[in-house]
Scaffold this active site. Structure first.
Site, short mmCIF file in Angstrom:
data_model
loop_
_atom_site.label_atom_id
_atom_site.label_comp_id
_atom_site.label_asym_id
_atom_site.label_seq_id
_atom_site.Cartn_x
_atom_site.Cartn_y
_atom_site.Cartn_z
N GLU A 159 -106.87 22.38 -20.72
CA GLU A 159 -107.75 21.36 -21.31
C GLU A 159 -109.01 22.00 -21.88
O GLU A 159 -109.52 21.58 -22.92
CB GLU A 159 -108.16 20.33 -20.23
CG GLU A 159 -107.01 19.58 -19.56
CD GLU A 159 -106.52 20.30 -18.30
OE1 GLU A 159 -106.39 21.55 -18.31
OE2 GLU A 159 -106.24 19.62 -17.29
N ALA A 178 -65.75 47.33 -10.13
CA ALA A 178 -64.32 47.63 -10.13
C ALA A 178 -63.92 48.27 -8.81
O ALA A 178 -64.78 48.58 -7.97
CB ALA A 178 -63.98 48.54 -11.30
N ARG A 221 -88.17 45.33 -19.47
CA ARG A 221 -88.21 46.29 -20.58
C ARG A 221 -87.68 45.63 -21.85
O ARG A 221 -86.86 44.72 -21.81
CB ARG A 221 -87.32 47.50 -20.27
CG ARG A 221 -87.77 48.33 -19.10
CD ARG A 221 -86.86 49.53 -18.89
NE ARG A 221 -85.47 49.20 -18.63
CZ ARG A 221 -84.99 48.78 -17.45
NH1 ARG A 221 -85.80 48.61 -16.43
NH2 ARG A 221 -83.71 48.53 -17.30
N ALA A 229 -74.17 38.95 -12.46
CA ALA A 229 -73.24 39.15 -13.57
C ALA A 229 -71.88 39.44 -12.96
O ALA A 229 -71.77 40.14 -11.96
CB ALA A 229 -73.69 40.32 -14.43
N SER A 267 -68.14 41.93 -9.38
CA SER A 267 -69.31 42.62 -9.91
C SER A 267 -69.15 44.13 -9.92
O SER A 267 -70.08 44.85 -10.28
CB SER A 267 -70.56 42.23 -9.12
OG SER A 267 -70.89 40.89 -9.41
N ARG A 310 -86.51 38.00 -16.37
CA ARG A 310 -87.43 38.73 -15.48
C ARG A 310 -88.89 38.52 -15.88
O ARG A 310 -89.77 38.48 -15.03
CB ARG A 310 -87.12 40.23 -15.52
CG ARG A 310 -85.89 40.63 -14.74
CD ARG A 310 -85.69 42.13 -14.84
NE ARG A 310 -84.56 42.58 -14.03
CZ ARG A 310 -84.10 43.84 -14.05
NH1 ARG A 310 -84.67 44.75 -14.83
NH2 ARG A 310 -83.09 44.18 -13.28
N GLY A 358 -75.64 36.32 -0.42
CA GLY A 358 -74.92 35.49 0.56
C GLY A 358 -75.84 35.01 1.67
O GLY A 358 -75.79 33.85 2.09
C1 AOF Z 1 -104.48 25.82 -13.97
N1 AOF Z 1 -104.46 25.67 -15.31
O1 AOF Z 1 -104.54 24.48 -17.14
C2 AOF Z 1 -104.68 23.36 -15.07
C3 AOF Z 1 -104.68 23.49 -13.64
O2 AOF Z 1 -107.45 28.20 -9.33
P1 AOF Z 1 -108.08 27.20 -10.24
O3 AOF Z 1 -109.46 26.85 -9.86
O4 AOF Z 1 -107.97 27.63 -11.67
O5 AOF Z 1 -107.30 25.81 -10.07
C4 AOF Z 1 -105.93 25.77 -10.14
C5 AOF Z 1 -105.42 24.36 -9.95
O6 AOF Z 1 -105.92 23.47 -10.92
C6 AOF Z 1 -103.90 24.33 -10.12
O7 AOF Z 1 -103.22 24.62 -8.95
C7 AOF Z 1 -103.65 22.89 -10.58
O8 AOF Z 1 -103.49 22.07 -9.45
C8 AOF Z 1 -104.92 22.50 -11.31
N2 AOF Z 1 -104.77 22.42 -12.80
N3 AOF Z 1 -104.58 24.74 -13.16
O9 AOF Z 1 -104.41 26.93 -13.48
C9 AOF Z 1 -104.56 24.51 -15.90
N4 AOF Z 1 -104.81 22.15 -15.66
ZN ZN Z 2 -108.49 22.06 -14.71
#
Ligand code: AOF
Ligand code: ZN
Length: 367
Positions: A54, A164, A208, A155, A162, A185, A287
């Site tokens: 935001e 031979a 990589r 795979a 997985s 990854r 497993g």
């Molecule tokens: C995020 N990014 O864009 C939004 C979050 O560790 P802080 O203070 O940055 O807070 C993390 C918490 O804020 C996160 O666990 C979530 O609940 C809320 N919103 N967090 O890292 C964001 N909007």
């Molecule tokens: Zn926030």
């Protein structure tokens, strides 16, 4: 002019750009619409400690956000953590309406919607919720369970092998599938393998670029489940390319099968900020994870080959009879190169079995 629904679709796509670098935080995307419905700002959360989605979008929009609408994949936070509350930032920016896909499930950060409403801002929730939940499935599952989300990746040939008969196992799947694994990854915080795999294949377990071999900027933590500390001194997982944790039973405790306690291992990883784990084998470790109910998703690369002999992709998941089979639902099936890639999720277990099966001591210790 963009509809709120369309803006949310875009916000979910933006959020995904943070996959692999935001843990222990979620991925979040945000679009700001001006009073006329035009896009005036957009942002995503890129790394823990960095600005929330935001705030990135508000910085872009400036005064144009006044009287506009904020479309965001996760309820704006209400707390001062590493950064200040987004609910306040939105109020100060003069936003008129906030559209949210998913409520924040964490007690610390939740409450943003109520704060916004109390300030006279219109709040709508649940827009494209399923899509946004899927995009954040690892983080949401992890914070609800208190352990990382676990994807088991393997795979195999069409007949589920997985390796031979002579033990050779390289390049079961196609080059395209192998490149796809590196993309997978790059979205996780940790890659887990058993010491048996480390001894047999000496994998590097890094992200990589397969075209030129260059390493990605951020590498997941490499984790070796190694009950009795057998990882060779020269193993590639010990190189400097990525951080590594070789986990012995002495360190995290012994599970019911006499090997590394996998629940405790996941608990310790959660404590280190890991929310998303890729389990890469071998078959015995997979497993044990499945037997313990610790797998949330399975991704299989199935090559159009037959071997008729050789090691199975999965060994001993604690199942002795067909009624106890682990049942899954396919959620996606794609063709990659010449292979088939499927994604599946285990069905929640019904009532506990009347026929408990104890794991035989099979000398197959690979973790
Ligand atoms: C995020 N990014 O864009 C939004 C979050 O560790 P802080 O203070 O940055 O807070 C993390 C918490 O804020 C996160 O666990 C979530 O609940 C809320 N919103 N967090 O890292 C964001 N909007
Ligand atoms: Zn926030």
């Amino acid at each position: 002019m963009v509809t709120e629904d369309e803006a949310m679709r875009r916000a979910v796509a933006l959020a995904a750009r943070g996959l692999g670098t935001t843990s222990p935080n979620p991925v979040v995307g945000c679009i700001l619409l001006g009073p006329g419905g035009e896009v005036v700002g957009e942002g995503f959360h890129a790394y823990a400690g960095g600005p929330h989605a935001e705030i990135v979008a508000l910085a872009q929009a400036g005064e144009r956000a006044r009287g506009g609408t904020c479309v965001v994949t996760l309820e704006p936070c209400n707390h001062t953590g590493r950064t200040g509350p987004c609910s306040d930032a939105l109020i100060h920016a003069g936003v008129r309406r906030v559209v949210i896909a998913v409520d924040d499930p964490t007690p610390v950060a939740a409450g943003g919607a109520a704060t916004l409403r109390a300030a006279g801002i219109e709040v709508a929730t649940g827009v494209r919720r399923a899509e946004a939940e899927l995009g954040n499935v690892a983080w949401l599952t992890a914070v609800r369970r208190g352990r990382p989300y676990v994807t088991w990746k393997f795979a195999a040939t069409l007949d589920g092998r997985s390796a031979a008969a002579d033990g050779t196992s390289q390049w079961i799947s196609s080059a395209e599938s192998r490149a796809d694994v590196h993309v997978l990854r790059s979205t996780v915080d940790a890659i887990v393998a058993g010491v048996g795999t480390v001894v047999a294949d000496d994998p590097q377990l890094t992200v990589r670029d397969l075209r030129d071999g260059t390493l990605a900027i951020k590498q997941p933590l490499r984790v070796v489940a190694d009950s009795s500390g057998r990882t060779p001194a020269a193993a590639r997982v010990r190189d400097a390319a990525a951080p590594t944790w070789i986990v012995t039973s002495a360190e995290v405790g012994t599970g019911p099968d006499g090997r590394v306690d996998l629940s405790a291992l996941l608990g310790a990883l959660f404590g280190r900020g890991v929310r998303n784990v890729l389990l890469e084998g071998g078959p015995t470790l997979a497993g044990a994870f499945l037997a313990a109910g610790l797998v949330d998703r399975v991704i299989g690369y199935v090559a159009p080959k037959l071997l008729g002999a050789g090691r199975a992709a999965l060994v001993d998941a604690g199942i002795g009879t067909i009624a106890d089979a682990i049942e899954l639902d396919f959620t996606e099936i794609t063709q990659i190169g010449g292979d088939l890639r499927f994604t599946a999720t285990p069905r929640p277990k019904p009532a506990p079995s009347d026929h408990p099966v104890t794991r035989p001591a099979d000398g197959n210790e690979d973790f």
